[in-house]
Enzyme design. Structure first.
Site, PDB file in Angstrom:
ATOM      1  N   HIS A  27       0.752  -1.180  -0.001  1.00 40.59           N
ATOM      2  CA  HIS A  27      -0.052   0.037  -0.020  1.00 40.59           C
ATOM      3  C   HIS A  27       0.876   1.258  -0.062  1.00 40.59           C
ATOM      4  O   HIS A  27       1.812   1.392   0.733  1.00 40.59           O
ATOM      5  CB  HIS A  27      -0.919   0.103   1.428  1.00 40.59           C
ATOM      6  N   LEU A  59     -10.632  -3.081   4.162  1.00 41.83           N
ATOM      7  CA  LEU A  59      -9.600  -2.384   3.361  1.00 41.83           C
ATOM      8  C   LEU A  59      -8.441  -1.899   3.975  1.00 41.83           C
ATOM      9  O   LEU A  59      -8.588  -0.842   4.841  1.00 41.83           O
ATOM     10  CB  LEU A  59     -10.371  -1.205   2.568  1.00 41.83           C
ATOM     11  N   ASP A  60      -7.240  -2.333   3.476  1.00 46.54           N
ATOM     12  CA  ASP A  60      -6.118  -1.810   4.114  1.00 46.54           C
ATOM     13  C   ASP A  60      -5.727  -1.921   5.513  1.00 46.54           C
ATOM     14  O   ASP A  60      -4.980  -1.205   6.027  1.00 46.54           O
ATOM     15  CB  ASP A  60      -5.609  -0.189   3.596  1.00 46.54           C
ATOM     16  N   GLU A  61      -6.389  -2.844   6.054  1.00 48.10           N
ATOM     17  CA  GLU A  61      -6.340  -3.181   7.550  1.00 48.10           C
ATOM     18  C   GLU A  61      -5.916  -4.460   7.849  1.00 48.10           C
ATOM     19  O   GLU A  61      -5.851  -4.547   9.285  1.00 48.10           O
ATOM     20  CB  GLU A  61      -7.675  -2.777   7.975  1.00 48.10           C
TER      21      GLU A  61
END
Length: 279
Positions: A188, A223-225
């Site tokens: 990311h 999401l993105d976690e």
């Protein structure tokens, strides 16, 4: 240097007295030589250990003795020390993929790239230079579910151990992720948890940040976690535009992704809740 095969024993579970002694005693009983041992006890008293050893052994007998010796609740697995089989997902940006391809070509990746998948054919000429299969599976005129079903059908040919999202700019559904639990690694373009989602460099520029970064993490249904594997940063200042930050960020992204993959492919990463333990 010994010619005996090397193996990695991974162990985690509730901490108790004598765990290290129990494991090393069993390995010695089977005439196996320990090369390296790393362990950690978390604040909530969970024990983690990575033991690299060499020698010939009978798998069922060794596991049976370990399971009899160790208390209940301990999870054990033994992996051969070998390259992992991976498939790389990309969209249009080349920098992370190119870094992986060069490392692969010079035997620095600790993995075999079985194929590259993309929803565009932009990067096919680059991949073809390395003799790696490239699968262009367009998402156009398909629902997300239909597109992912097509991906899964082709992935079944390869049966990869890990999927690497090297700037794959599509959000995967929970149904797709379910097929690869803790086996999808994403890079990311932000220092998570800051600036999640799209346009992180524009978000960073608007906030006037003094550092930018990149985060490699496992993919889960948020999401993105997912659990973070590796991160790094680079200094910027008021002279940097959002475009400048994006350019600088590409260098950070490709290095962080490579660092994270090295850790995962060498069996150094445990997942505990939504955190990683790296030994």
């Amino acid at each position: 240097m010994s010619s005996d095969p090397r193996h990695i024993l991974l162990m985690d579970g509730p901490d108790s007295t004598g765990l290290i002694h129990s494991v090393t005693g069993v390995l010695a009983h089977h005439h196996l030589n320990i090369i390296r041992n790393d362990e950690y006890v978390s604040p909530d008293r969970q024990f983690f250990m990575r033991t690299e050893f060499e020698g010939q052994y009978e798998s069922a007998a060794l596991m049976e003795e370990l399971e009899k010796t160790l208390p209940a609740g301990i999870h054990l697995r033994i992996n051969p020390k070998k390259k992992k089989n991976i498939v790389v997902f990309v969209t249009k940006e080349h920098h992370c993929l190119a870094e992986l391809l060069i490392r692969y070509a010079f035997n620095e990746l600790d993995a075999d790239i079985l194929a590259v998948f993309s929803n565009y054919n932009t990067l096919q000429p680059l991949v073809s230079k390395f003799g790696i299969p490239f699968h262009f599976i367009s998402h156009e005129h398909k629902s997300r579910e239909e597109h992912e079903e097509a991906l899964l059908r082709t992935l079944s040919i390869y049966e990869p151990e890990y999927l690497v999202l090297a700037k794959y700019m599509r959000v995967l559904t929970p149904e797709f992720v379910r097929h690869f639990p803790n086996r999808i690694i994403n890079i990311h373009h932000s220092f998570l948890p800051a600036f999640v989602g799209a346009n992180p460099y524009r978000q960073a520029y608007d906030r006037g940040v003094k550092i930018i970064g990149a985060t490699a993490h496992f993919v889960n249904n948020d999401l993105d976690e997912g659990p973070i594997i590796a991160q790094s940063i680079k200094d910027v200042d008021h002279r940097h535009t959002a475009a400048d930050m994006a350019t600088e960020g590409k260098d950070v992204e490709k290095i962080v992704l490579s660092q994270a993959l090295k850790l995962v492919f060498n069996d150094r990463v445990f997942i505990h809740h939504n955190r990683t333990i790296i030994l």
